[in-house]
Every structure is written in C-alpha cells, then in structure tokens.
Design a protein around this motif. Sequence first.
Motif, PDB file in Angstrom:
ATOM      1  N   ARG A   3       0.787  -1.505   0.552  1.00 26.60           N
ATOM      2  CA  ARG A   3       0.380   0.100   0.181  1.00 26.60           C
ATOM      3  C   ARG A   3       0.647   1.569   0.322  1.00 26.60           C
ATOM      4  O   ARG A   3       1.158   1.339   0.359  1.00 26.60           O
ATOM      5  CB  ARG A   3      -0.988  -0.129   1.401  1.00 26.60           C
ATOM      6  N   GLU A  52     -15.078   1.177  -1.448  1.00 26.65           N
ATOM      7  CA  GLU A  52     -14.700   0.189  -2.045  1.00 26.65           C
ATOM      8  C   GLU A  52     -15.693  -0.581  -3.619  1.00 26.65           C
ATOM      9  O   GLU A  52     -16.325  -1.314  -3.916  1.00 26.65           O
ATOM     10  CB  GLU A  52     -14.820  -0.954  -1.002  1.00 26.65           C
ATOM     11  N   PRO A 162      -7.175  -4.671  -6.068  1.00 27.00           N
ATOM     12  CA  PRO A 162      -7.147  -3.808  -4.162  1.00 27.00           C
ATOM     13  C   PRO A 162      -6.128  -3.257  -5.179  1.00 27.00           C
ATOM     14  O   PRO A 162      -5.218  -2.427  -5.948  1.00 27.00           O
ATOM     15  CB  PRO A 162      -6.234  -4.147  -4.126  1.00 27.00           C
ATOM     16  N   HIS A 163      -6.529  -1.619  -4.488  1.00 20.03           N
ATOM     17  CA  HIS A 163      -5.897  -0.084  -4.877  1.00 20.03           C
ATOM     18  C   HIS A 163      -5.084   0.307  -3.726  1.00 20.03           C
ATOM     19  O   HIS A 163      -4.708   0.363  -2.983  1.00 20.03           O
ATOM     20  CB  HIS A 163      -7.539   0.900  -4.811  1.00 20.03           C
ATOM     21  N   GLU A 167      -6.808   0.513   0.111  1.00 19.95           N
ATOM     22  CA  GLU A 167      -7.096  -0.763   0.259  1.00 19.95           C
ATOM     23  C   GLU A 167      -6.574  -0.714   2.017  1.00 19.95           C
ATOM     24  O   GLU A 167      -6.253  -0.210   1.806  1.00 19.95           O
ATOM     25  CB  GLU A 167      -6.113  -2.162  -0.005  1.00 19.95           C
ATOM     26  N   ILE A 171      -4.598  -6.195   4.191  1.00 20.82           N
ATOM     27  CA  ILE A 171      -3.918  -6.957   2.635  1.00 20.82           C
ATOM     28  C   ILE A 171      -2.438  -7.522   2.899  1.00 20.82           C
ATOM     29  O   ILE A 171      -2.101  -7.958   2.374  1.00 20.82           O
ATOM     30  CB  ILE A 171      -4.491  -6.339   1.689  1.00 20.82           C
ATOM     31  N   LEU A 203     -13.316  -8.622  -0.313  1.00 19.61           N
ATOM     32  CA  LEU A 203     -11.519  -8.233  -0.743  1.00 19.61           C
ATOM     33  C   LEU A 203     -10.643  -9.695  -0.760  1.00 19.61           C
ATOM     34  O   LEU A 203      -9.504  -9.303  -1.437  1.00 19.61           O
ATOM     35  CB  LEU A 203     -11.115  -7.613   0.838  1.00 19.61           C
ATOM     36  N   ARG A 206     -10.789  -9.276  -4.823  1.00 15.90           N
ATOM     37  CA  ARG A 206     -10.338  -8.023  -5.382  1.00 15.90           C
ATOM     38  C   ARG A 206      -8.843  -8.775  -5.288  1.00 15.90           C
ATOM     39  O   ARG A 206      -8.288  -8.802  -6.057  1.00 15.90           O
ATOM     40  CB  ARG A 206     -10.030  -6.887  -4.211  1.00 15.90           C
TER      41      ARG A 206
END
Length: 286
Positions: A3, A52, A162-163, A167, A171, A203, A206
């Motif tokens: 991230r 999301e 996922p961004h 996110e 993660i 999640l 993704r």
Amino acid sequence: MKRLPKPDLKPEVVYAACIDGLSDATLSQRFKKIAATMSAQHVYYDTLAQTERLHEFVAHDWGKREQIVIPDIRKGEFVDLYDKCMVEKNKPGRDYYDKIMMSAPRKICPYCCIGHVSTLDHFLSKSYYSSLSTLPANLIPACKDCNTGKGANKLSADNQVPHPYFETDAIERDVWLQARIVPQKMPIADYSVAIPAHWPQPLGKRVENYFRDLDLGERFSVQAAGELERMARYLNQLTSQNDRIKHLRRQLVAEDERARNSWATPLYRAAANDAWFYSTGFKRLL
C-alpha cells in the motif's frame, strides 16, 4: 502488494498545470470552464474509492475519441491532456508525473513488489474513464508488466483489484499468499492464494483477481527459482538437519517482518516446513 500513501497533490493544481501546457488557447479555455465539474468528479472518486465502490463510476465508450464525456470536452482531448501535457517532458504537468513516479519506495512496483517502476498506471483506465486521466489518486507508479497485465478494462463489482492508495491494511497484515515446493528433478515453487476465512467476500475477490490478472503465480515462481538455488547452496554448507531448519526459520521471520505476502515469505515458509526439501531435496538444485 504494498500500500502507498495517496499522493499529496491537489487535483485542481495538477489539472491547472496540465492546462497551462496547452498551446491551443480555445481548448485551454474550454478545459478551464469545466474546472468546478472536474473538482466534483475528483471528490466523487475519493468517496467511491474509500468505500470500495469505484465500479460505480460511469464509464465512457471504448474508442470513440470524439465522444463528449463532459459538456464541450471530448474523450480524446482528455487523453491528450495527459499524454501531451503531463507525460511529455518540459511540460508544466511533468513535475507532478515525476513526483508520483518517485512515490514508490526504491522505485519498486507496489503491485508486484519485484518490478521496477517505469510508468504510471491509470487505476481506472483512461480508455474508459478519460476525464480521470490527470487525477493523482487514479495514477499508480507501476512496472510495465503490471501495467500491461492489469489491462484497460471497464471496472465492475466482479473484476476489481486492490487499490494501493485505498486498500485495507488487511492485505499486508493477514497471510493470503502461499507457496509449495514441487518435488521434481529441479524443484520449483508453486504459488497460490488462500483467502483468510474472516475476510469479507469482496476483499477476497479483489485479491484473487489481482493474483490472476497480474500473472503473479508465474512471475513469483520465476523470481523464486534463483532464491531456491541460493538457498540450496547455503543449506549444503550446514551439516545438520536441525541447523538447516533453524536457518530457514530465521529467514522466514526476517522475510515475514519485511513483507508478509511478498514472494519470498511463503517460499521460506514452504521450505521450513518441507522435510523432503530441507533433508535431501535441496541437493537437486546444486
């Protein structure tokens, strides 16, 4: 995935800088005229991303550069604003392009954590969401493989990945990537996803999309091949099986502290728990 903090750049400042790079005064005025609409779009993007729901952002048609996507501005003009006024060197928007590129620590791609950042990925593709072409929150520093693998798709609830800016920390905190050592003539690592039972279904979806779309199983296996050879040479210097187990477990702890779901952590976890590998199997790699 690693991230990243969302770029500390004001969207309206980046947008204005790109407009300043235009040589067509009439086009420049048309872009300035919709500045308030663009600001509202940028706020809406953040709202959807934080909940999301980016798939709810209305997509434009594929191709069709002449399509009007915001009153008086064509799709192709938004794409060109990015390509010619943010990517091109010596343009006012280029400074912001470079700042986002440099935001990835050590210029390592946050998607795969193995590739070298060489481009900016439009999380929502400019092929379908051209009005977001210069939005910093939509621009992710990425390697060529991840940018290509992610593709230019219209986002839906089923194909989201996922961004890196939005996110959840789960993660990185929870273990979802696993590996096993395949006991063949030349052992290799086989990677797969094991979604934690307590994760919400979106999640998990993704992460599964991300692992598949970016071909991470194959790419991580290639990365692991060299590490397995180095691992084997070191294990061969240790005379007792207990020493080999201790070494693998120490490496596992170190890798887990660095990045729980990197390609290396599940590799060392697999090796430390595979009696065939640490007793005799590693010798096949010598």
